[in-house]
Design a protein around this motif. Sequence first.
Motif, PDB file in Angstrom:
ATOM      1  N   PRO A 166       0.809  -1.222   0.000  1.00 49.07           N
ATOM      2  CA  PRO A 166       0.000   0.000   0.000  1.00 49.07           C
ATOM      3  C   PRO A 166       0.839   1.268   0.000  1.00 49.07           C
ATOM      4  CG  PRO A 166       0.036  -0.968   2.186  1.00 49.07           C
ATOM      5  CD  PRO A 166       0.722  -1.949   1.279  1.00 49.07           C
ATOM      6  N   ASN A 167       2.131   1.132   0.282  1.00 50.03           N
ATOM      7  CA  ASN A 167       3.009   2.298   0.353  1.00 50.03           C
ATOM      8  C   ASN A 167       4.137   2.164  -0.658  1.00 50.03           C
ATOM      9  OD1 ASN A 167       1.652   3.497   2.684  1.00 50.03           O
ATOM     10  ND2 ASN A 167       2.534   1.821   3.859  1.00 50.03           N
ATOM     11  N   TRP A 168       4.114   3.007  -1.674  1.00 50.13           N
ATOM     12  CA  TRP A 168       5.153   3.011  -2.693  1.00 50.13           C
ATOM     13  C   TRP A 168       6.162   4.112  -2.396  1.00 50.13           C
ATOM     14  CZ3 TRP A 168       2.709   2.426  -8.265  1.00 50.13           C
ATOM     15  CH2 TRP A 168       2.053   1.188  -8.342  1.00 50.13           C
ATOM     16  N   PRO A 169       7.448   3.878  -2.648  1.00 50.30           N
ATOM     17  CA  PRO A 169       8.488   4.888  -2.387  1.00 50.30           C
ATOM     18  C   PRO A 169       8.618   5.918  -3.513  1.00 50.30           C
ATOM     19  CG  PRO A 169       9.529   2.907  -3.194  1.00 50.30           C
ATOM     20  CD  PRO A 169       8.047   2.600  -3.093  1.00 50.30           C
ATOM     21  N   VAL A 170       7.505   6.240  -4.156  1.00 49.33           N
ATOM     22  CA  VAL A 170       7.475   7.222  -5.242  1.00 49.33           C
ATOM     23  C   VAL A 170       6.251   8.100  -5.019  1.00 49.33           C
ATOM     24  CG1 VAL A 170       7.356   7.574  -7.737  1.00 49.33           C
ATOM     25  CG2 VAL A 170       8.511   5.565  -6.841  1.00 49.33           C
ATOM     26  N   GLU A 171       6.418   9.398  -5.061  1.00 49.71           N
ATOM     27  CA  GLU A 171       5.301  10.301  -4.796  1.00 49.71           C
ATOM     28  C   GLU A 171       4.506  10.626  -6.053  1.00 49.71           C
ATOM     29  OE1 GLU A 171       6.610  13.796  -2.788  1.00 49.71           O
ATOM     30  OE2 GLU A 171       7.183  12.713  -0.964  1.00 49.71           O
ATOM     31  N   ARG A 172       5.181  10.690  -7.207  1.00 49.10           N
ATOM     32  CA  ARG A 172       4.468  11.047  -8.437  1.00 49.10           C
ATOM     33  C   ARG A 172       5.247  10.506  -9.634  1.00 49.10           C
ATOM     34  NH1 ARG A 172       7.110  14.339 -11.436  1.00 49.10           N
ATOM     35  NH2 ARG A 172       5.321  14.532 -12.822  1.00 49.10           N
ATOM     36  N   ALA A 173       4.528  10.345 -10.735  1.00 47.50           N
ATOM     37  CA  ALA A 173       5.140   9.938 -11.995  1.00 47.50           C
ATOM     38  C   ALA A 173       4.246  10.438 -13.127  1.00 47.50           C
ATOM     39  CB  ALA A 173       5.301   8.428 -12.074  1.00 47.50           C
ATOM     40  N   ASP A 174       4.811  10.475 -14.323  1.00 50.21           N
ATOM     41  CA  ASP A 174       4.061  10.905 -15.495  1.00 50.21           C
ATOM     42  C   ASP A 174       3.611   9.722 -16.351  1.00 50.21           C
ATOM     43  OD1 ASP A 174       4.440  13.925 -15.294  1.00 50.21           O
ATOM     44  OD2 ASP A 174       6.509  13.206 -15.198  1.00 50.21           O
ATOM     45  N   ALA A 175       4.116   8.540 -16.057  1.00 47.73           N
ATOM     46  CA  ALA A 175       3.733   7.310 -16.754  1.00 47.73           C
ATOM     47  C   ALA A 175       4.225   6.133 -15.939  1.00 47.73           C
ATOM     48  CB  ALA A 175       4.322   7.270 -18.157  1.00 47.73           C
ATOM     49  N   ILE A 176       3.560   4.981 -16.113  1.00 52.72           N
ATOM     50  CA  ILE A 176       3.957   3.742 -15.459  1.00 52.72           C
ATOM     51  C   ILE A 176       4.026   2.650 -16.514  1.00 52.72           C
ATOM     52  CG2 ILE A 176       3.270   1.942 -13.818  1.00 52.72           C
ATOM     53  CD1 ILE A 176       2.058   4.098 -12.077  1.00 52.72           C
ATOM     54  N   LEU A 177       5.069   1.839 -16.435  1.00 52.14           N
ATOM     55  CA  LEU A 177       5.264   0.720 -17.340  1.00 52.14           C
ATOM     56  C   LEU A 177       5.437  -0.550 -16.518  1.00 52.14           C
ATOM     57  CD1 LEU A 177       5.903  -0.508 -20.171  1.00 52.14           C
ATOM     58  CD2 LEU A 177       8.297   0.161 -19.780  1.00 52.14           C
ATOM     59  N   CYS A 178       4.755  -1.617 -16.926  1.00 47.36           N
ATOM     60  CA  CYS A 178       4.859  -2.895 -16.211  1.00 47.36           C
ATOM     61  C   CYS A 178       4.876  -4.017 -17.241  1.00 47.36           C
ATOM     62  CB  CYS A 178       3.681  -3.048 -15.254  1.00 47.36           C
ATOM     63  SG  CYS A 178       3.793  -4.511 -14.203  1.00 47.36           S
ATOM     64  N   ILE A 179       6.015  -4.698 -17.348  1.00 40.77           N
ATOM     65  CA  ILE A 179       6.225  -5.727 -18.357  1.00 40.77           C
ATOM     66  C   ILE A 179       6.314  -7.102 -17.680  1.00 40.77           C
ATOM     67  CG2 ILE A 179       7.830  -6.593 -20.114  1.00 40.77           C
ATOM     68  CD1 ILE A 179       8.669  -3.677 -20.597  1.00 40.77           C
ATOM     69  N   ASN A 180       5.467  -8.021 -18.131  1.00 41.52           N
ATOM     70  CA  ASN A 180       5.541  -9.427 -17.693  1.00 41.52           C
ATOM     71  C   ASN A 180       5.505  -9.604 -16.185  1.00 41.52           C
ATOM     72  OD1 ASN A 180       5.568 -10.563 -20.258  1.00 41.52           O
ATOM     73  ND2 ASN A 180       7.794 -10.445 -20.446  1.00 41.52           N
ATOM     74  N   MET A 181       4.601  -8.877 -15.524  1.00 40.11           N
ATOM     75  CA  MET A 181       4.400  -9.091 -14.095  1.00 40.11           C
ATOM     76  C   MET A 181       3.039  -9.683 -13.793  1.00 40.11           C
ATOM     77  SD  MET A 181       3.928  -6.435 -10.907  1.00 40.11           S
ATOM     78  CE  MET A 181       2.135  -6.420 -11.171  1.00 40.11           C
ATOM     79  N   VAL A 182       2.016  -9.249 -14.505  1.00 38.78           N
ATOM     80  CA  VAL A 182       0.633  -9.563 -14.130  1.00 38.78           C
ATOM     81  C   VAL A 182       0.380 -11.065 -14.069  1.00 38.78           C
ATOM     82  CG1 VAL A 182      -1.775  -9.331 -14.873  1.00 38.78           C
ATOM     83  CG2 VAL A 182      -0.252  -7.353 -14.960  1.00 38.78           C
ATOM     84  N   HIS A 183       0.975 -11.832 -14.974  1.00 39.29           N
ATOM     85  CA  HIS A 183       0.733 -13.277 -14.997  1.00 39.29           C
ATOM     86  C   HIS A 183       1.690 -14.049 -14.090  1.00 39.29           C
ATOM     87  CE1 HIS A 183       3.725 -12.392 -18.078  1.00 39.29           C
ATOM     88  NE2 HIS A 183       4.133 -13.634 -18.038  1.00 39.29           N
ATOM     89  N   ILE A 184       2.780 -13.413 -13.651  1.00 43.40           N
ATOM     90  CA  ILE A 184       3.754 -14.105 -12.798  1.00 43.40           C
ATOM     91  C   ILE A 184       3.741 -13.478 -11.409  1.00 43.40           C
ATOM     92  CG2 ILE A 184       6.086 -15.081 -12.715  1.00 43.40           C
ATOM     93  CD1 ILE A 184       6.475 -14.381 -15.582  1.00 43.40           C
ATOM     94  N   SER A 185       2.550 -13.306 -10.869  1.00 45.77           N
ATOM     95  CA  SER A 185       2.377 -12.738  -9.534  1.00 45.77           C
ATOM     96  C   SER A 185       0.939 -12.983  -9.103  1.00 45.77           C
ATOM     97  CB  SER A 185       2.683 -11.228  -9.539  1.00 45.77           C
ATOM     98  OG  SER A 185       1.799 -10.543 -10.405  1.00 45.77           O
ATOM     99  N   PRO A 186       0.668 -12.926  -7.813  1.00 43.33           N
ATOM    100  CA  PRO A 186      -0.713 -13.054  -7.352  1.00 43.33           C
ATOM    101  C   PRO A 186      -1.563 -11.896  -7.867  1.00 43.33           C
ATOM    102  CG  PRO A 186       0.835 -13.341  -5.545  1.00 43.33           C
ATOM    103  CD  PRO A 186       1.618 -12.822  -6.698  1.00 43.33           C
ATOM    104  N   TRP A 187      -2.862 -12.105  -7.957  1.00 39.66           N
ATOM    105  CA  TRP A 187      -3.775 -11.061  -8.408  1.00 39.66           C
ATOM    106  C   TRP A 187      -3.659  -9.812  -7.538  1.00 39.66           C
ATOM    107  CZ3 TRP A 187      -6.168  -9.465 -12.453  1.00 39.66           C
ATOM    108  CH2 TRP A 187      -7.240  -8.571 -12.364  1.00 39.66           C
ATOM    109  N   GLU A 188      -3.299  -9.998  -6.271  1.00 38.49           N
ATOM    110  CA  GLU A 188      -3.150  -8.845  -5.371  1.00 38.49           C
ATOM    111  C   GLU A 188      -2.108  -7.866  -5.878  1.00 38.49           C
ATOM    112  OE1 GLU A 188      -5.208 -12.002  -3.341  1.00 38.49           O
ATOM    113  OE2 GLU A 188      -3.278 -11.991  -4.414  1.00 38.49           O
ATOM    114  N   ALA A 189      -1.108  -8.353  -6.611  1.00 41.88           N
ATOM    115  CA  ALA A 189      -0.094  -7.456  -7.154  1.00 41.88           C
ATOM    116  C   ALA A 189      -0.675  -6.564  -8.242  1.00 41.88           C
ATOM    117  CB  ALA A 189       1.082  -8.261  -7.705  1.00 41.88           C
ATOM    118  N   THR A 190      -1.552  -7.128  -9.080  1.00 42.79           N
ATOM    119  CA  THR A 190      -2.201  -6.321 -10.121  1.00 42.79           C
ATOM    120  C   THR A 190      -3.158  -5.317  -9.496  1.00 42.79           C
ATOM    121  OG1 THR A 190      -2.012  -8.162 -11.674  1.00 42.79           O
ATOM    122  CG2 THR A 190      -3.570  -6.428 -12.225  1.00 42.79           C
ATOM    123  N   ALA A 191      -3.894  -5.751  -8.469  1.00 44.62           N
ATOM    124  CA  ALA A 191      -4.774  -4.814  -7.764  1.00 44.62           C
ATOM    125  C   ALA A 191      -3.961  -3.686  -7.148  1.00 44.62           C
ATOM    126  CB  ALA A 191      -5.567  -5.562  -6.688  1.00 44.62           C
ATOM    127  N   GLY A 192      -2.819  -4.035  -6.556  1.00 41.75           N
ATOM    128  CA  GLY A 192      -1.952  -3.014  -5.972  1.00 41.75           C
ATOM    129  C   GLY A 192      -1.365  -2.099  -7.022  1.00 41.75           C
TER     130      GLY A 192
END
Length: 211
Positions: free
Chosen positions: A101-127
């Motif tokens: 629930p706590n990310w060490p980043v306050e702001r960003a202009d874009a987010i990229l996520c490659i090959n994580m959603v299928h190799i992690s619990p659904w809670e990671a995608t929700a997070g």
Amino acid sequence: MAYLEEAKGAKRHAPAALRNREPILGILKQELPEWGLVLELASGSGEHALYFAEHMRGLEWQPSDPDPQALASIAAYHADYNGEGGGVNLRKPLQLDAASPNWPVERADAILCINMVHISPWEATAGLFRGAAQILSGKNLPLVLYGPYFEQQVEPAPSNLQFDASLRARDPRWGIRDAEKVDTLASEHGFTRSARYEMPANNLMLVYRTA
């Protein structure tokens, strides 16, 4: 993602990163802003972050990963790029678990996520979407996902069915997700899917944007 040991220090090598980096870069040049900070989650070996930073120097790249070995590999690539490579737009990696629930980043202009959603619990995608909603503070800012997905009304590739079975055998919490389920999750956090791209090896790039 599986890594192969490199001969040099802590660096890891992900063969898939070399195969898919050019097609991914082509889409990112269309979808990412020209300037700003891109947060990459689950950066793995760090090869993608290095390659994209080299080819999109107007953007500042912030790689991250929860795994210590991945962080060491990213840091090794970062040291080369910011030293011998003369680059200044690749930041040191952050330890970040998408499900936290706590990310060490306050702001960003874009987010990229490659090959994580299928190799992690659904809670990671929700997070991922929960955290993205907190740090993407402007309108029409992109959250870009890459990987295999199942889609309604689209016949799944046999290779994806086999891959899904192998993932679930390794960990029942893993598996290829339904794109429509991801769309629903995205909408719950204020995102709308704006683009879908077919990619090599039966992968997709899904682009979501803030309202």
